[in-house]
Design a protein around this motif. Structure first.
Motif, PDB file in Angstrom:
ATOM      1  N   ALA A  68      12.113   3.812   6.044  1.00 26.01           N
ATOM      2  CA  ALA A  68      13.064   3.312   5.044  1.00 26.01           C
ATOM      3  C   ALA A  68      12.323   2.834   3.790  1.00 26.01           C
ATOM      4  O   ALA A  68      12.742   3.120   2.666  1.00 26.01           O
ATOM      5  CB  ALA A  68      13.902   2.180   5.633  1.00 26.01           C
ATOM      6  N   SER A  69      11.201   2.145   3.982  1.00 25.89           N
ATOM      7  CA  SER A  69      10.426   1.644   2.839  1.00 25.89           C
ATOM      8  C   SER A  69       9.885   2.783   1.990  1.00 25.89           C
ATOM      9  O   SER A  69       9.886   2.704   0.759  1.00 25.89           O
ATOM     10  CB  SER A  69       9.264   0.783   3.336  1.00 25.89           C
ATOM     11  OG  SER A  69       9.753  -0.375   3.968  1.00 25.89           O
ATOM     12  N   ILE A  70       9.435   3.834   2.638  1.00 18.41           N
ATOM     13  CA  ILE A  70       8.918   5.003   1.912  1.00 18.41           C
ATOM     14  C   ILE A  70      10.044   5.680   1.123  1.00 18.41           C
ATOM     15  O   ILE A  70       9.866   6.059  -0.034  1.00 18.41           O
ATOM     16  CB  ILE A  70       8.250   5.991   2.890  1.00 18.41           C
ATOM     17  CG1 ILE A  70       7.015   5.351   3.533  1.00 18.41           C
ATOM     18  CG2 ILE A  70       7.888   7.301   2.175  1.00 18.41           C
ATOM     19  CD1 ILE A  70       6.487   6.090   4.762  1.00 18.41           C
ATOM     20  N   ILE A  71      11.191   5.790   1.734  1.00 14.70           N
ATOM     21  CA  ILE A  71      12.336   6.412   1.061  1.00 14.70           C
ATOM     22  C   ILE A  71      12.784   5.566  -0.135  1.00 14.70           C
ATOM     23  O   ILE A  71      13.057   6.087  -1.216  1.00 14.70           O
ATOM     24  CB  ILE A  71      13.480   6.649   2.066  1.00 14.70           C
ATOM     25  CG1 ILE A  71      13.063   7.757   3.047  1.00 14.70           C
ATOM     26  CG2 ILE A  71      14.795   6.978   1.359  1.00 14.70           C
ATOM     27  CD1 ILE A  71      13.943   7.884   4.265  1.00 14.70           C
ATOM     28  N   GLN A  74      -3.613   1.890  11.658  1.00 14.58           N
ATOM     29  CA  GLN A  74      -2.189   1.739  11.363  1.00 14.58           C
ATOM     30  C   GLN A  74      -1.906   2.013   9.888  1.00 14.58           C
ATOM     31  O   GLN A  74      -0.960   2.713   9.540  1.00 14.58           O
ATOM     32  CB  GLN A  74      -1.715   0.333  11.749  1.00 14.58           C
ATOM     33  CG  GLN A  74      -0.206   0.180  11.616  1.00 14.58           C
ATOM     34  CD  GLN A  74       0.271  -1.204  11.964  1.00 14.58           C
ATOM     35  OE1 GLN A  74      -0.142  -2.175  11.334  1.00 14.58           O
ATOM     36  NE2 GLN A  74       1.145  -1.294  12.953  1.00 14.58           N
ATOM     37  N   GLU A  75      -2.735   1.464   9.015  1.00 16.69           N
ATOM     38  CA  GLU A  75      -2.558   1.701   7.579  1.00 16.69           C
ATOM     39  C   GLU A  75      -2.743   3.171   7.239  1.00 16.69           C
ATOM     40  O   GLU A  75      -1.972   3.731   6.450  1.00 16.69           O
ATOM     41  CB  GLU A  75      -3.548   0.849   6.777  1.00 16.69           C
ATOM     42  CG  GLU A  75      -3.230  -0.629   6.818  1.00 16.69           C
ATOM     43  CD  GLU A  75      -4.351  -1.506   6.296  1.00 16.69           C
ATOM     44  OE1 GLU A  75      -4.057  -2.665   5.936  1.00 16.69           O
ATOM     45  OE2 GLU A  75      -5.520  -1.057   6.268  1.00 16.69           O
ATOM     46  N   LEU A  76      -3.725   3.810   7.830  1.00 16.92           N
ATOM     47  CA  LEU A  76      -3.947   5.245   7.582  1.00 16.92           C
ATOM     48  C   LEU A  76      -2.741   6.072   8.014  1.00 16.92           C
ATOM     49  O   LEU A  76      -2.324   6.988   7.303  1.00 16.92           O
ATOM     50  CB  LEU A  76      -5.212   5.732   8.288  1.00 16.92           C
ATOM     51  CG  LEU A  76      -6.526   5.214   7.699  1.00 16.92           C
ATOM     52  CD1 LEU A  76      -7.680   5.515   8.641  1.00 16.92           C
ATOM     53  CD2 LEU A  76      -6.777   5.790   6.316  1.00 16.92           C
ATOM     54  N   ALA A  77      -2.178   5.734   9.164  1.00 23.22           N
ATOM     55  CA  ALA A  77      -0.986   6.455   9.639  1.00 23.22           C
ATOM     56  C   ALA A  77       0.172   6.256   8.659  1.00 23.22           C
ATOM     57  O   ALA A  77       0.916   7.199   8.358  1.00 23.22           O
ATOM     58  CB  ALA A  77      -0.605   5.986  11.044  1.00 23.22           C
ATOM     59  N   LEU A 113       0.836  -1.209   0.000  1.00 21.60           N
ATOM     60  CA  LEU A 113       0.000   0.000   0.000  1.00 21.60           C
ATOM     61  C   LEU A 113       0.869   1.257   0.000  1.00 21.60           C
ATOM     62  O   LEU A 113       0.587   2.223  -0.705  1.00 21.60           O
ATOM     63  CB  LEU A 113      -0.937   0.013   1.212  1.00 21.60           C
ATOM     64  CG  LEU A 113      -2.114  -0.956   1.182  1.00 21.60           C
ATOM     65  CD1 LEU A 113      -2.872  -0.909   2.509  1.00 21.60           C
ATOM     66  CD2 LEU A 113      -3.043  -0.670   0.014  1.00 21.60           C
ATOM     67  N   VAL A 114       1.921   1.238   0.801  1.00 20.95           N
ATOM     68  CA  VAL A 114       2.855   2.366   0.869  1.00 20.95           C
ATOM     69  C   VAL A 114       3.508   2.578  -0.494  1.00 20.95           C
ATOM     70  O   VAL A 114       3.603   3.709  -0.992  1.00 20.95           O
ATOM     71  CB  VAL A 114       3.904   2.108   1.974  1.00 20.95           C
ATOM     72  CG1 VAL A 114       5.126   2.992   1.823  1.00 20.95           C
ATOM     73  CG2 VAL A 114       3.264   2.277   3.355  1.00 20.95           C
ATOM     74  N   THR A 129       3.509   8.335   4.344  1.00 23.04           N
ATOM     75  CA  THR A 129       4.015   8.163   2.972  1.00 23.04           C
ATOM     76  C   THR A 129       3.834   9.450   2.179  1.00 23.04           C
ATOM     77  O   THR A 129       4.764   9.906   1.493  1.00 23.04           O
ATOM     78  CB  THR A 129       3.285   6.999   2.268  1.00 23.04           C
ATOM     79  OG1 THR A 129       3.533   5.793   2.995  1.00 23.04           O
ATOM     80  CG2 THR A 129       3.742   6.853   0.828  1.00 23.04           C
ATOM     81  N   GLU A 130       2.655  10.030   2.274  1.00 24.95           N
ATOM     82  CA  GLU A 130       2.405  11.280   1.546  1.00 24.95           C
ATOM     83  C   GLU A 130       3.317  12.396   2.031  1.00 24.95           C
ATOM     84  O   GLU A 130       3.877  13.141   1.229  1.00 24.95           O
ATOM     85  CB  GLU A 130       0.940  11.691   1.687  1.00 24.95           C
ATOM     86  CG  GLU A 130       0.023  10.795   0.914  1.00 24.95           C
ATOM     87  CD  GLU A 130      -1.356  11.388   0.688  1.00 24.95           C
ATOM     88  OE1 GLU A 130      -1.619  12.539   1.060  1.00 24.95           O
ATOM     89  OE2 GLU A 130      -2.177  10.661   0.102  1.00 24.95           O
ATOM     90  N   ALA A 131       3.478  12.528   3.345  1.00 24.90           N
ATOM     91  CA  ALA A 131       4.304  13.613   3.894  1.00 24.90           C
ATOM     92  C   ALA A 131       5.764  13.472   3.458  1.00 24.90           C
ATOM     93  O   ALA A 131       6.406  14.458   3.088  1.00 24.90           O
ATOM     94  CB  ALA A 131       4.190  13.633   5.414  1.00 24.90           C
TER      95      ALA A 131
END
Length: 165
Positions: free
Chosen positions: A137-140, A96-99, A48-49, A104-106
């Motif tokens: 780390a995953s978002i990056i 948790q997913e919403l957070a 999802l991220v 991710t967006e930020a």
């Protein structure tokens, strides 16, 4: 999609550069970093991220890959479709997913004003410090993959789940 096209569809574009072939050590390091970042994270949350960041970055190649991987991990098509409008579809996701989606967006749109304290704090309440570090780390990492794929115009449509893992 197959490589054969009917007259109904526009032709595939040509990639600008086969970056992984020209910088194989960078590619291998990215694959290792991606694998390290995912440790300890739920597979569906991880996808999802990746999908949300790829939507924001307009990365068609990564959207193709990660929607297929999400479905292979058991994610529903409905939740994937609703992800682009998650703020109006919060009831499809856990807190948790919403957070994680909000973080991710930020992180993905840093130029719009850093990562707000309230966004970080919501994520910190949903994940322990080790999980939060893995999530960041995953978002990056997905943002880095997006930038390689968008810049070099990688062609979506040919990925099969698990092909790179």
């Amino acid at each position: 999609m197959s490589t054969e096209h009917s007259a109904e569809y526009a032709p595939e574009h040509t990639p600008r550069l086969a970056w992984a072939q020209h910088a194989p050590e960078v590619y291998k390091a990215m694959v290792r970093l991606d694998g390290a970042a995912r440790k300890g994270l739920d597979a569906k949350l991880f996808e999802l991220v990746k999908i949300r960041a790829s939507q924001l970055n307009h990365c068609a190649y990564c959207l193709d890959m990660h929607t297929k991987d999400a479905i292979a991990a058991g994610e529903s098509v409905q939740r994937i479709v609703q992800l682009s409008a998650w703020e109006e579809s919060k009831h499809f996701y856990t807190e948790q997913e919403l957070a994680a989606i909000e973080l991710t967006e930020a992180i993905t749109v840093l130029t719009e004003g850093f990562v707000p304290d309230e966004v970080y704090e919501r994520a910190a309440k949903q994940f322990d410090e080790a999980q939060l570090t893995q999530l960041i780390a995953s978002i990056i990492v997905i943002n880095s993959w997006n930038r390689f794929a968008v810049t070099t115009r990688m062609v979506p449509g040919h990925y099969t789940p698990g092909q790179h893992g």
